[in-house]
Design a protein around this motif. Structure first.
Motif, PDB file in Angstrom:
ATOM      1  N   GLN A 434       0.844  -1.190   0.000  1.00  0.00           N
ATOM      2  CA  GLN A 434       0.000   0.000   0.000  1.00  0.00           C
ATOM      3  C   GLN A 434       0.881   1.242   0.000  1.00  0.00           C
ATOM      4  OE1 GLN A 434      -3.026  -0.066   2.976  1.00  0.00           O
ATOM      5  NE2 GLN A 434      -3.823   1.965   2.488  1.00  0.00           N
ATOM      6  N   LEU A 435       0.540   2.222  -0.840  1.00  0.00           N
ATOM      7  CA  LEU A 435       1.359   3.429  -0.967  1.00  0.00           C
ATOM      8  C   LEU A 435       0.774   4.611  -0.206  1.00  0.00           C
ATOM      9  CD1 LEU A 435       3.835   4.752  -2.377  1.00  0.00           C
ATOM     10  CD2 LEU A 435       2.276   5.389  -4.228  1.00  0.00           C
ATOM     11  N   THR A 436      -0.555   4.829  -0.283  1.00  0.00           N
ATOM     12  CA  THR A 436      -1.174   5.990   0.366  1.00  0.00           C
ATOM     13  C   THR A 436      -2.169   5.543   1.430  1.00  0.00           C
ATOM     14  OG1 THR A 436      -2.963   6.115  -1.276  1.00  0.00           O
ATOM     15  CG2 THR A 436      -0.954   7.405  -1.705  1.00  0.00           C
ATOM     16  N   ARG A 437      -2.397   6.449   2.366  1.00  0.00           N
ATOM     17  CA  ARG A 437      -3.391   6.229   3.414  1.00  0.00           C
ATOM     18  C   ARG A 437      -4.086   7.560   3.697  1.00  0.00           C
ATOM     19  NH1 ARG A 437       0.623   2.575   4.281  1.00  0.00           N
ATOM     20  NH2 ARG A 437      -0.030   0.460   4.938  1.00  0.00           N
ATOM     21  N   ILE A 438      -4.762   8.073   2.676  1.00  0.00           N
ATOM     22  CA  ILE A 438      -5.451   9.357   2.796  1.00  0.00           C
ATOM     23  C   ILE A 438      -6.885   9.164   2.324  1.00  0.00           C
ATOM     24  CG2 ILE A 438      -3.308  10.647   2.465  1.00  0.00           C
ATOM     25  CD1 ILE A 438      -4.269  11.222  -0.389  1.00  0.00           C
ATOM     26  N   GLY A 439      -7.555  10.282   1.973  1.00  0.00           N
ATOM     27  CA  GLY A 439      -8.892  10.192   1.423  1.00  0.00           C
ATOM     28  C   GLY A 439      -8.892   9.475   0.088  1.00  0.00           C
ATOM     29  N   SER A 440     -10.032   9.248  -0.466  1.00  0.00           N
ATOM     30  CA  SER A 440     -10.188   8.489  -1.699  1.00  0.00           C
ATOM     31  C   SER A 440      -9.305   9.029  -2.818  1.00  0.00           C
ATOM     32  CB  SER A 440     -11.656   8.526  -2.137  1.00  0.00           C
ATOM     33  OG  SER A 440     -11.852   7.773  -3.294  1.00  0.00           O
TER      34      SER A 440
END
Length: 455
Positions: A434-440
Motif C-alpha cells: 500500500q502506498l497511500t493512506r489518505i482520502g479516496s
C-alpha cells in the motif's frame, strides 16, 4: 544476542570482528526478509543494510535506503534477530596486517566473513564523510570488494533535496547489482478530494500541487519530470493546465479554454499534449503542440461515440486510447497522426467487459489497463507484439494503473481495504504494498526518474 547470531559471529571471529547490540528503532520491512542466517538461497541476492548510531542524517539515510532497496524487489533484506545492530567496519587492523605492531594508524577493515555468514551477498554502509556530507558504500560480500562509493550532501536532512539524493543512491545501488536503475527517485501524481497531489515512490512527501481553487481531474507527468498537465473543471467545462514545478507556473492550454477537455497526456519528447474533448456530438481526441503553442489537430471523429484516455507509445509513433465505437469501451490504437485506427486489446463479445485507462510500459513491450470482470474492475497487462492479455489483480476493485519507470512495478487504485488508495504491485512476483493512506484517490500517473534539477 541470539544463538543463531552468536554462531555467525563465532564463524567470523577468525578474521577479526566487533559486534555490538543496540536498540533497532526502525524494524524490518514486513515481506521478503531473511532473519539472520536461517534462509534458503533463492534467486534474489541477500542484502544487509549495516546499522550504526552516527547521528540523525546517517539514521535517516539508513532507513530510507533499506526501505527503497526492499521496495525494489531485487533483494532479500537481511534483518538481524532481536534488534541487533552491526557496525560496518572495525577500526582495528587484522592480526596479520603488521600495523598493530608498528603503531601505525588503524586500518579500515570490512568484515566480509561475518556478512557472508549472515547470508548477505551485498552490504550497504552509511557513514559521515565530513561535516556536510555522507558516504554510502556498497560492498560485494562474495567478492570481498567495494562495488560503489556514493556521496550524499546533508545540508538539510529534512529537505526534499536530501530525500531525493538518498533515493538516487538507492537507484544506483540497484543499477550496480542488476545493470538497471531502480525507481526510488520518482513520484506519483493523483487526484483526491478535488485536488491534485504528489507523493514519492516510498509513500512520503505528500504535497498538493494543483492551483488553489482548481477542481483537478486527470493529471499526467511530463517526460522530463518537471511538469504535469491536469484538467481544471469549471461550470462551463474543463481546461488543461500545465504546471511547471521549477518555475512555479500554471498555464492553461489556450484551445482548451472552451468545452470539456480532459485526460491529457504528453508525447515522449514533451512537444505535444493529447487530450479528449467532449461536446454534443461525442468525445474525440485532439493533440496540441505546447512547445510551439499552436496547431490544434483532431485525431478521431467519433460520430456520437466516445474516444478518450490517449497514451503515447515510448517511441511517439502510436497512441493507445479508449473508444466506444463498437459498443462497450475497449482499447484501440492509432498512429500518432490519427491514421490506422484499429482495435488493440482483444475481447470477446458477451464475455469481456469494458476496458479503460491504457498506459504503455516504458519499453513499449506491454500495455496496462483495467477491465471489468463480473462487474468489478481488475488490472490487466497485454503484450503489445503478441497481444496476449493477462489478468494481474483479483481482490477488490482495482483500476487506473500506471507504470513505474523501471517497467517492473505498477501503481493502481484499489478498494481492497475499504477506501480507494494507491497500491504498488511487482509484476514479476505479484508482491503488493500500500502506498497511500489518505482520502479516496483516483487517476495516478507515475513520473520518470527525476533529475537533479527537478524541484
Amino acid at each position: 544476542m541470539t544463538t543463531r547470531l552468536a554462531a555467525a559471529v563465532a564463524a567470523a571471529l577468525a578474521v577479526g570482528t566487533t559486534v555490538e547490540a543496540q536498540q533497532d528503532t526502525t524494524g524490518p520491512v514486513e515481506q521478503g526478509v531473511r532473519i539472520g542466517i536461517t534462509y534458503t538461497p533463492g534467486v534474489r541476492p541477500g542484502l544487509l543494510v549495516l546499522r550504526a548510531d552516527a547521528g540523525p542524517a546517517v539514521d535517516s539515510a539508513q532507513t530510507m535506503l533499506q526501505r527503497d532497496l526492499e521496495y525494489s524487489d531485487h533483494f532479500e533484506i537481511i534483518a538481524l534477530p532481536g534488534g541487533e545492530r552491526l557496525f560496518a567496519t572495525l577500526h582495528r587492523p587484522p592480526p596479520d596486517s603488521g600495523e598493530a605492531a608498528n603503531g601505525s594508524a588503524p586500518a579500515r577493515f570490512v568484515n566480509y566473513g561475518l556478512y557472508e555468514a549472515l547470508g548477505a551477498d551485498f552490504a550497504v554502509e552509511v557513514e559521515p564523510a565530513d561535516s556536510v556530507s555522507l558516504m554510502v558504500s556498497l560492498y560485494d560480500v562474495r567478492g570481498a570488494a567495494v562495488r560503489r562509493r556514493l556521496p550524499v550532501p546533508t545540508t538539510d536532512v529534512a529537505s526534499r533535496a536530501f530525500r531525493m539524493a538518498v533515493h538516487r543512491i538507492a537507484d544506483e545501488i540497484v543499477r550496480a547489482v542488476t545493470g538497471e536503475p531502480g525507481y526510488a527517485a520518482s513520484s506519483l501524481v493523483f487526484v483526491s478530494n478535488r485536488r491534485a497531489y504528489r507523493v514519492d515512490a516510498d509513500g512520503a512527501g505528500l504535497t498538493a500541487i494543483s492551483q488553489p481553487g482548481d477542481t483537478a481531474f486527470s493529471v499526467d507527468w511530463g517526460p522530463e519530470g518537471r511538469r504535469v498537465a491536469y484538467t481544471a473543471l469549471h461550470a462551463q467545462g474543463g481546461r488543461v493546465v500545465l504546471h511547471d514545478f521549477a518555475r512555479g507556473s500554471y498555464e492553461p492550454i489556450e484551445p482548451t479554454l472552451r468545452s470539456l477537455n480532459y485526460t491529457p497526456t504528453f508525447s515522449p519528447d514533451g512537444e505535444l499534449v493529447a487530450f479528449a474533448r467532449s461536446d454534443a456530438e461525442g468525445t474525440d481526441i485532439y493533440r496540441y503542440n505546447v512547445r510551439q503553442d499552436c496547431c490544434l489537430e483532431r485525431l478521431t471523429v467519433g460520430r456520437f461515440s466516445d474516444n478518450l484516455s490517449p497514451t503515447f507509445s515510448p517511441d511517439g509513433r502510436q497512441i493507445a486510447y479508449v473508444s466506444t465505437r463498437a459498443g462497450l469501451p475497449q482499447i484501440y490504437v492509432m498512429a500518432a497522426d490519427g491514421t490506422d485506427q484499429e482495435l488493440f486489446a482483444p475481447f470477446d463479445y458477451g464475455v469481456t467487459g469494458a476496458s479503460y485507462a491504457p498506459e504503455w510500459s516504458p519499453d513499449g513491450t506491454r500495455l496496462v489497463f483495467h477491465r471489468d470482470v463480473s462487474g468489478s474492475p481488475q488490472v490487466f497487462i497485454m503484450e503489445t507484439r503478441s497481444r496476449v492479455v493477462k489478468q494481474l489483480t483479483s481482490a477488490g476493485r482495482n483500476e487506473d494503473p500506471t507504470w513505474a519507470p523501471d517497467g517492473r512495478h505498477i501503481a493502481f487504485v484499489s478498494s481492497r481495504t475499504g477506501t480507494r488508495q494507491l497500491w504498488v504491485i511487482d509484476v514479476e512476483t505479484g508482491r503488493i504494498r500500500q502506498l497511500t493512506r489518505i482520502g479516496s484517490t483516483r487517476l495516478p500517473s507515475w513520473s520518470p526518474r527525476l533529475l537533479e534539477l527537478e524541484r
